[in-house]
Motif scaffolding. Sequence first.
Motif, PDB file in Angstrom:
ATOM      1  N   ILE A 236       1.602 -15.808  -0.977  1.00 30.07           N
ATOM      2  CA  ILE A 236       2.370 -15.837   0.264  1.00 30.07           C
ATOM      3  C   ILE A 236       1.965 -17.090   1.042  1.00 30.07           C
ATOM      4  O   ILE A 236       0.775 -17.383   1.170  1.00 30.07           O
ATOM      5  CB  ILE A 236       2.199 -14.516   1.076  1.00 30.07           C
ATOM      6  CG1 ILE A 236       3.049 -14.503   2.363  1.00 30.07           C
ATOM      7  CG2 ILE A 236       0.756 -14.201   1.390  1.00 30.07           C
ATOM      8  CD1 ILE A 236       3.173 -13.113   3.016  1.00 30.07           C
TER       9      ILE A 236
ATOM     10  N   ILE B  34       2.773  -0.894   3.049  1.00 38.26           N
ATOM     11  CA  ILE B  34       3.638  -1.800   3.823  1.00 38.26           C
ATOM     12  C   ILE B  34       5.004  -2.017   3.163  1.00 38.26           C
ATOM     13  O   ILE B  34       5.915  -2.525   3.788  1.00 38.26           O
ATOM     14  CB  ILE B  34       2.967  -3.171   4.086  1.00 38.26           C
ATOM     15  CG1 ILE B  34       2.614  -3.886   2.779  1.00 38.26           C
ATOM     16  CG2 ILE B  34       1.726  -3.029   4.943  1.00 38.26           C
ATOM     17  CD1 ILE B  34       2.242  -5.347   2.966  1.00 38.26           C
TER      18      ILE B  34
ATOM     19  N   LYS C 116      -3.163 -14.902  -1.634  1.00 35.81           N
ATOM     20  CA  LYS C 116      -2.725 -13.990  -2.685  1.00 35.81           C
ATOM     21  C   LYS C 116      -1.796 -12.979  -2.023  1.00 35.81           C
ATOM     22  O   LYS C 116      -2.101 -12.464  -0.947  1.00 35.81           O
ATOM     23  CB  LYS C 116      -3.957 -13.279  -3.260  1.00 35.81           C
ATOM     24  CG  LYS C 116      -3.634 -12.147  -4.191  1.00 35.81           C
ATOM     25  CD  LYS C 116      -3.625 -12.622  -5.627  1.00 35.81           C
ATOM     26  CE  LYS C 116      -3.016 -11.574  -6.542  1.00 35.81           C
ATOM     27  NZ  LYS C 116      -2.170 -12.178  -7.580  1.00 35.81           N
ATOM     28  N   TYR C 117      -0.630 -12.701  -2.619  1.00 40.27           N
ATOM     29  CA  TYR C 117       0.257 -11.693  -2.072  1.00 40.27           C
ATOM     30  C   TYR C 117      -0.134 -10.358  -2.678  1.00 40.27           C
ATOM     31  O   TYR C 117       0.037 -10.124  -3.878  1.00 40.27           O
ATOM     32  CB  TYR C 117       1.717 -12.027  -2.382  1.00 40.27           C
ATOM     33  CG  TYR C 117       2.678 -11.037  -1.772  1.00 40.27           C
ATOM     34  CD1 TYR C 117       2.791 -10.922  -0.389  1.00 40.27           C
ATOM     35  CD2 TYR C 117       3.447 -10.215  -2.570  1.00 40.27           C
ATOM     36  CE1 TYR C 117       3.658 -10.006   0.178  1.00 40.27           C
ATOM     37  CE2 TYR C 117       4.328  -9.287  -2.007  1.00 40.27           C
ATOM     38  CZ  TYR C 117       4.421  -9.187  -0.635  1.00 40.27           C
ATOM     39  OH  TYR C 117       5.268  -8.285  -0.064  1.00 40.27           O
ATOM     40  N   LEU C 118      -0.721  -9.501  -1.858  1.00 38.54           N
ATOM     41  CA  LEU C 118      -1.201  -8.226  -2.366  1.00 38.54           C
ATOM     42  C   LEU C 118      -0.003  -7.336  -2.693  1.00 38.54           C
ATOM     43  O   LEU C 118       0.980  -7.298  -1.956  1.00 38.54           O
ATOM     44  CB  LEU C 118      -2.120  -7.554  -1.354  1.00 38.54           C
ATOM     45  CG  LEU C 118      -3.393  -8.351  -1.007  1.00 38.54           C
ATOM     46  CD1 LEU C 118      -4.235  -7.589   0.000  1.00 38.54           C
ATOM     47  CD2 LEU C 118      -4.219  -8.653  -2.250  1.00 38.54           C
TER      48      LEU C 118
ATOM     49  N   ILE D 227      -6.801 -10.376   7.499  1.00 39.16           N
ATOM     50  CA  ILE D 227      -5.663 -11.294   7.592  1.00 39.16           C
ATOM     51  C   ILE D 227      -5.614 -12.065   8.904  1.00 39.16           C
ATOM     52  O   ILE D 227      -5.343 -13.233   8.918  1.00 39.16           O
ATOM     53  CB  ILE D 227      -4.279 -10.661   7.292  1.00 39.16           C
ATOM     54  CG1 ILE D 227      -4.080  -9.336   8.007  1.00 39.16           C
ATOM     55  CG2 ILE D 227      -4.036 -10.547   5.797  1.00 39.16           C
ATOM     56  CD1 ILE D 227      -2.635  -8.796   7.904  1.00 39.16           C
ATOM     57  N   GLU D 228      -5.875 -11.387  10.014  1.00 39.71           N
ATOM     58  CA  GLU D 228      -5.886 -12.138  11.271  1.00 39.71           C
ATOM     59  C   GLU D 228      -6.517 -11.328  12.381  1.00 39.71           C
ATOM     60  O   GLU D 228      -6.745 -10.131  12.250  1.00 39.71           O
ATOM     61  CB  GLU D 228      -4.468 -12.564  11.675  1.00 39.71           C
ATOM     62  CG  GLU D 228      -3.560 -11.415  12.058  1.00 39.71           C
ATOM     63  CD  GLU D 228      -2.353 -11.870  12.898  1.00 39.71           C
ATOM     64  OE1 GLU D 228      -2.369 -12.973  13.474  1.00 39.71           O
ATOM     65  OE2 GLU D 228      -1.402 -11.082  12.994  1.00 39.71           O
TER      66      GLU D 228
ATOM     67  N   MET E 230       6.534 -17.000   7.292  1.00 40.64           N
ATOM     68  CA  MET E 230       5.876 -16.447   6.103  1.00 40.64           C
ATOM     69  C   MET E 230       6.886 -16.347   4.980  1.00 40.64           C
ATOM     70  O   MET E 230       8.015 -15.933   5.213  1.00 40.64           O
ATOM     71  CB  MET E 230       5.443 -15.010   6.408  1.00 40.64           C
ATOM     72  CG  MET E 230       4.031 -14.864   6.814  1.00 40.64           C
ATOM     73  SD  MET E 230       3.543 -13.146   6.769  1.00 40.64           S
ATOM     74  CE  MET E 230       3.998 -12.601   8.344  1.00 40.64           C
TER      75      MET E 230
ATOM     76  N   GLY F 245       4.218 -12.492  14.755  1.00 40.81           N
ATOM     77  CA  GLY F 245       5.447 -11.708  14.762  1.00 40.81           C
ATOM     78  C   GLY F 245       6.180 -11.740  13.431  1.00 40.81           C
ATOM     79  O   GLY F 245       7.391 -11.577  13.382  1.00 40.81           O
ATOM     80  N   GLY F 246       5.430 -11.951  12.358  1.00 36.83           N
ATOM     81  CA  GLY F 246       6.025 -11.943  11.025  1.00 36.83           C
ATOM     82  C   GLY F 246       6.848 -13.179  10.690  1.00 36.83           C
ATOM     83  O   GLY F 246       7.513 -13.214   9.664  1.00 36.83           O
TER      84      GLY F 246
ATOM     85  N   LEU G  30      -5.634  -6.050   5.398  1.00 35.92           N
ATOM     86  CA  LEU G  30      -4.844  -5.340   4.400  1.00 35.92           C
ATOM     87  C   LEU G  30      -5.869  -4.540   3.611  1.00 35.92           C
ATOM     88  O   LEU G  30      -7.020  -4.950   3.473  1.00 35.92           O
ATOM     89  CB  LEU G  30      -4.083  -6.324   3.517  1.00 35.92           C
ATOM     90  CG  LEU G  30      -3.024  -7.137   4.274  1.00 35.92           C
ATOM     91  CD1 LEU G  30      -2.366  -8.140   3.362  1.00 35.92           C
ATOM     92  CD2 LEU G  30      -1.992  -6.231   4.928  1.00 35.92           C
TER      93      LEU G  30
HETATM   94  P1  ADP Z   1       1.827 -12.050  11.934  1.00 34.39           P
HETATM   95  O1  ADP Z   1       0.772 -12.741  12.729  1.00 34.39           O
HETATM   96  O2  ADP Z   1       3.102 -12.834  11.841  1.00 34.39           O
HETATM   97  O3  ADP Z   1       2.014 -10.618  12.324  1.00 34.39           O
HETATM   98  P2  ADP Z   1       0.083 -11.235   9.712  1.00 34.39           P
HETATM   99  O4  ADP Z   1      -0.789 -12.213   9.045  1.00 34.39           O
HETATM  100  O5  ADP Z   1      -0.548 -10.282  10.669  1.00 34.39           O
HETATM  101  O6  ADP Z   1       1.284 -12.048  10.432  1.00 34.39           O
HETATM  102  O7  ADP Z   1       0.899 -10.401   8.649  1.00 34.39           O
HETATM  103  C1  ADP Z   1       1.914  -9.494   9.036  1.00 34.39           C
HETATM  104  C2  ADP Z   1       2.282  -8.590   7.875  1.00 34.39           C
HETATM  105  O8  ADP Z   1       2.707  -9.372   6.742  1.00 34.39           O
HETATM  106  C3  ADP Z   1       1.146  -7.733   7.343  1.00 34.39           C
HETATM  107  O9  ADP Z   1       0.955  -6.545   8.076  1.00 34.39           O
HETATM  108  C4  ADP Z   1       1.644  -7.465   5.929  1.00 34.39           C
HETATM  109  O10 ADP Z   1       2.674  -6.497   5.950  1.00 34.39           O
HETATM  110  C5  ADP Z   1       2.280  -8.785   5.521  1.00 34.39           C
HETATM  111  N1  ADP Z   1       1.294  -9.675   4.842  1.00 34.39           N
HETATM  112  C6  ADP Z   1       0.580 -10.666   5.415  1.00 34.39           C
HETATM  113  N2  ADP Z   1      -0.253 -11.258   4.518  1.00 34.39           N
HETATM  114  C7  ADP Z   1      -0.052 -10.636   3.339  1.00 34.39           C
HETATM  115  C8  ADP Z   1      -0.618 -10.773   2.012  1.00 34.39           C
HETATM  116  N3  ADP Z   1      -1.553 -11.684   1.731  1.00 34.39           N
HETATM  117  N4  ADP Z   1      -0.179  -9.923   1.045  1.00 34.39           N
HETATM  118  C9  ADP Z   1       0.770  -8.974   1.313  1.00 34.39           C
HETATM  119  N5  ADP Z   1       1.329  -8.801   2.526  1.00 34.39           N
HETATM  120  C10 ADP Z   1       0.939  -9.614   3.537  1.00 34.39           C
END
Ligand code: ADP
Length: 448
Positions: free
Chosen positions: A157, A437, A202-204, A287-288, A169, A165-166, A278
Motif C-alpha cells: 500500500i 477491515i 506491506k498491505y495486510l 500505523i499511525e 492511499m 481521513g483515508g 493493525l
Molecule cells: P488515515 O490517516 O488516512 O486514516 P491510516 O494509516 O490510519 O490512514 O489507515 C486508515 C485505514 O486504512 C486503516 O484503518 C486500514 O483499514 C487501512 N490500512 C492502512 N494501512 C494498511 C496496511 N498496511 N494494510 C492494510 N490496510 C491498511
Amino acid sequence: MGISRILIANRGEIALRIHRAAHEMGIETVAVHSTADAEAMHVRLADHAVCIGPPSATESYLNTAAIISAAEITDADAIHPGYGFMSENAQFADIVEAHGIKWIGPKPEHIRTMGDKVQAKKTAGALGLPLVPGSDGAVSDFDEMRRIAEEIGFPVIAKAAAGGGGRGMKVIPSADKLESLVRQAMNEAKSAFGDDTMYLEKYLGNPRHIEFQVFGDGNGNAIHLGERDCSLQRRHQKVFEEAPSPVITPEERDRMGSLVANAMADMGYRGAGTIEFLWENGEFYFIEMNTRLQVEHPVTEAITGMDLVREQIRIADGKPLSVTQEDLQFHGHAIECRINAEDPFTFAPSPGKVTYYHQAGGMHVRVDSGLYAGYTIPPYYDSMIAKLIVYGRTREGCLMRLRRALEEMVIEGVKTSIPLHQELIHQPDIISGDYTIKWLEEWLEKRA
Ligand code: ADP
C-alpha cells in the motif's frame, strides 16, 4: 488562575461535547461559527458566540487570524480544537501558545512529528512499537519502490506521509500497476494536503483496526485507557466502533497498553492521543498516531467512566492525570454508531432540513448530536450528524440495547445511516465479533 473561558474552534456534535464538559467544570464557552452554522445548537448554548466567516471552512474554521481575533475579543484563555479542522495543525498550536492562550492539545512538536506519518513511524519504532513492514522512510523513485515492494511482497500500500481521513492511499497488487497507482495517490495527496511525499507498506490481508487511547501529563507520566476496535470501515473510514475489542484478552491489553503508555511517558507526551495498530494473527503493527481527541472517544468513556474532554482540559490547565493506571478499571462493553446524513446504502450525501427529530434514551444510551427539529444540515461540512453510544455489562447485552436504541431514533427530512446500522447489528459476524477491515465493503457488495 485556571482556565475560565474556552473558545471551541470546531462545529457540530464535537463542539457541543466540549461545551458540555466545560460547563460541568464551571468554565464558560465561546462558540466560533461560520455564517452557515449561526443556528447550530452549540452556538445557542455557548456563553459567547462570534461569527468568523462564510461557509467555506478555509475562510472560517481553518482561518487562523479570525479564530485568534475571536479569542482575543472574548478574552478566552484556552482553545479546544476538537477533531479535524485545526486539531492537528502544529503551526496553529504554536500561534495559540504564542498569544498566551492555553492550547488544549499536545505539545506542538509532538503534533508535528506524528502528523508526518514517515516521522511518526520512525519515532514509534525508536520507542519500541511494532511496525508494519515497509520502506524505511519516504521513497520517490519508482524503481526503488518496485525493489522494496518485491522485497516485502505484493500487495503493498502506498501512503501519503501527510495523509489522513483515508485519503492519499492506494493498494498496489503487482509491479506493473505500481507506477500508475502511486501517481494517483500522489495526485490525491498533493491536492488534499499540498504534499505528495509517499512511503510503502506491506498491505495486510485481513487485519483488524485496533487503537489504544493514551493520556500524558506532559511531564513524563502517561496512562492508557485500553483499546477500541474500529474494524468496521468503508473506504478506510470508520462506521461503527466498540470497546473493548472482541479479540483482545486482558493480558494483551495490559501488555500493549503498558508498551504504548511507556512510549508516551518517554516522549513527555501531553494530553489525549491515540495509537493506531493493525492486528493480524495475534500481532500488532503500528500505523499511525492521532494527536487529538477521536470521534469514537465515548466508547472509552463508557467503559472507564472517565470524561476524556474534562481530562484534556485539566491537563492543559497544568493539573496531573486524574487517575493512576492502577486505579483505572474497565467495565462492560460499549458500541458507537456513526450516523451520517447520507443514503444508508449508496452513501450519497443528504443534507437539508430535519423536519422531525427524536433521539433514543433510556438506561446506558447516549446520543451526541447537535440536531433538533427544524435544523438545516448544511452541505459544506462532514456528513456525520450524530453518534449513538450504547453501554452494556456484556457485549451481548450491549448489542441488545443497541437494537432497541436504534429503533427509537427518528430523524426525518433527510436520509441517514440508521437503516445501515439496523441491518448490521443483525449480521451473525457482527454479533459474534468476527469481522475485519474488509468485512463491511464485502458485505455491501454482496448486498447490492
Ligand atoms: P488515515 O490517516 O488516512 O486514516 P491510516 O494509516 O490510519 O490512514 O489507515 C486508515 C485505514 O486504512 C486503516 O484503518 C486500514 O483499514 C487501512 N490500512 C492502512 N494501512 C494498511 C496496511 N498496511 N494494510 C492494510 N490496510 C491498511
